[in-house]
Motif scaffolding. Structure first.
Motif, short mmCIF file in Angstrom:
data_model
loop_
_atom_site.label_atom_id
_atom_site.label_comp_id
_atom_site.label_asym_id
_atom_site.label_seq_id
_atom_site.Cartn_x
_atom_site.Cartn_y
_atom_site.Cartn_z
N ALA A 25 0.84 -1.20 0.00
CA ALA A 25 0.00 0.00 0.00
C ALA A 25 0.88 1.26 0.00
O ALA A 25 0.59 2.23 -0.70
N LEU A 26 1.97 1.22 0.79
CA LEU A 26 2.88 2.38 0.82
C LEU A 26 3.49 2.64 -0.55
O LEU A 26 3.59 3.79 -1.00
N LEU A 27 3.86 1.56 -1.23
CA LEU A 27 4.46 1.70 -2.56
C LEU A 27 3.44 2.28 -3.54
O LEU A 27 3.76 3.20 -4.30
N ARG A 28 2.20 1.75 -3.50
CA ARG A 28 1.22 2.26 -4.45
C ARG A 28 0.94 3.74 -4.21
O ARG A 28 0.79 4.52 -5.16
N ARG A 30 3.04 5.97 -3.16
CA ARG A 30 4.13 6.77 -3.74
C ARG A 30 4.08 6.77 -5.26
O ARG A 30 4.36 7.79 -5.89
N VAL A 31 3.69 5.65 -5.85
CA VAL A 31 3.57 5.61 -7.30
C VAL A 31 2.40 6.49 -7.76
O VAL A 31 2.50 7.21 -8.76
N ALA A 32 1.31 6.47 -6.99
CA ALA A 32 0.13 7.27 -7.35
C ALA A 32 0.46 8.75 -7.39
O ALA A 32 -0.11 9.51 -8.18
N ALA A 33 1.42 9.17 -6.57
CA ALA A 33 1.78 10.59 -6.52
C ALA A 33 2.51 11.04 -7.79
O ALA A 33 2.50 12.23 -8.11
N VAL A 34 3.12 10.11 -8.51
CA VAL A 34 3.86 10.52 -9.72
C VAL A 34 3.28 9.97 -11.03
O VAL A 34 3.60 10.46 -12.10
N VAL A 280 12.43 -0.60 2.23
CA VAL A 280 11.96 -1.50 1.17
C VAL A 280 11.16 -0.70 0.14
O VAL A 280 11.34 -0.86 -1.07
N VAL A 281 10.29 0.19 0.65
CA VAL A 281 9.47 1.00 -0.26
C VAL A 281 10.35 1.93 -1.09
O VAL A 281 10.13 2.09 -2.29
N ASP A 282 11.37 2.51 -0.48
CA ASP A 282 12.32 3.37 -1.22
C ASP A 282 12.94 2.60 -2.39
O ASP A 282 13.06 3.13 -3.50
N ILE A 283 13.36 1.37 -2.13
CA ILE A 283 14.06 0.58 -3.16
C ILE A 283 13.10 0.21 -4.28
O ILE A 283 13.42 0.35 -5.47
N HIS A 284 11.91 -0.26 -3.92
CA HIS A 284 10.92 -0.60 -4.95
C HIS A 284 10.51 0.65 -5.74
O HIS A 284 10.35 0.60 -6.96
N PHE A 285 10.32 1.75 -5.03
CA PHE A 285 9.91 2.98 -5.71
C PHE A 285 11.00 3.46 -6.68
O PHE A 285 10.70 3.96 -7.77
N ALA A 286 12.26 3.28 -6.28
CA ALA A 286 13.36 3.66 -7.18
C ALA A 286 13.30 2.82 -8.45
O ALA A 286 13.51 3.34 -9.56
#
Ligand SMILES: [Zn+2]
Length: 307
Positions: A25-28, A30-34, A280-286
């Motif tokens: 959910a955290l990853l989504r 962050r992706v939703a923001a961009v 973990v979220v930072d790495i996936h988001f990168a």
């Protein structure tokens, strides 16, 4: 490029469970923001899709909740109807990401990478093998002939290797930690195992040899890239010592190599068990950010102009 999220399909876990369900959910978010306009919810895979890969008795036991205690312990999740739905959606997201890749060059599943799932049993938080389910579905409809799996999760893709053993149409490349689960490794087409503590320089130098070799032999119509976050130095289980910068260089190298060779790529997130979920979220988001940059129409046109 479309991005598939499955975090609405939560797998209920007891409070002390080590699996970082929260990261999805955290990853989504962050992706939703961009890139909100690229986000989609995937359809579930069907029993027909699963049966190309998994034993019918195993599928039935998962679906009806009749796996025995030992089989569930090996998977590491308690059985619930939501666990079945999530597993179907996660494989569906990889299949949908592959279709997006074939249409546009790249597609992303914000989960997936369940590479420890074998033909008749699940293991290590993996119920169904999403990569193989997706490849078999696309081969069945003649959308692709050949595929390459680039598995850079820190654990060996043992289920994937076993499921595809003896099949020359799919090349499996796995870079993993020697001292990590699974302790009985299977044979991928190309395996590279690293000693505990391996850092950025040695990892990236090895990848720079292994990936071109795999691409040359595989001649794939499609690649699936398991961009595991668990080679990270802060991972609880990974035993390697890659930095966030090293992991980003890894992603850039893989995506550049595939783009230059005109191989469409579906990216899955695979594992990540850092002490802090935010790492973990930072790495996936990168990984997602690098893919968005690499496959933006402007970047593609620039590459074409140079070529
Ligand atoms: Zn892993």
């Amino acid at each position: 490029m479309l991005i598939y999220g499955t975090d609405h399909f939560v797998l209920p876990l007891p409070p002390a469970h080590r699996f970082p369900m929260r990261k999805y959910a955290l990853l989504r978010q962050r992706v939703a923001a961009v890139a909100a306009e690229k986000l989609r919810e995937p359809a579930p895979v069907t029993d027909t899709d699963l049966a190309r890969v998994h034993d019918p008795a195993y599928i039935a036991a998962v679906v009806t909740g009749t796996l025995d205690a030992r089989a569930l312990q090996r998977i590491g999740f308690p059985w619930t109807p939501a666990m079945v739905e999530r597993s179907r959606r996660s494989s569906g997201a990889t299949l949908a990401a592959c279709r997006s890749a074939l249409a546009s060059g790249c597609g992303i599943n914000l989960a997936g990478g369940t590479h420890h799932a074998h033909r008749d049993f699940g293991a290590g938080y993996c119920v169904f093998n999403d990569s193989v389910v997706a490849i078999r579905a696309l081969q069945a409809e003649r959308a692709i002939d050949r595929a390459l799996i680039v598995d850079l999760d820190v654990h060996q893709g043992d289920g994937t290797a076993a499921l595809l053993a003896g099949d020359p149409s799919v090349f499996t490349l796995s870079l993993h930690g020697r001292g990590n689960f699974p302790f009985r490794k299977q044979m991928s087409r190309l395996d590279v195992d690293f000693a505990d503590g391996t850092g950025d320089a040695a990892y990236l130098a090895t990848l720079a040899i292994a990936l071109p070799r795999a691409l040359e032999v595989a001649r794939p119509d499609l690649a699936i890239y398991l961009a595991g976050a668990d080679p990270f130095e802060g991972d609880r289980f990974g035993r390697l010592a890659l930095t966030k910068r090293g992991l980003a260089a890894r992603d850039r190298f893989v995506l550049d190599a595939l783009r230059r060779n005109r191989v469409p790529v579906a990216i899955t997130m695979a594992g990540g068990y850092a002490h802090d979920d935010e790492d973990v979220v930072d790495i996936h988001f990168a990984t997602v950010s690098i893919a968005l940059e690499s496959f933006a129409p402007a970047a593609r046109d620039a590459t074409r102009a140079v070529a």
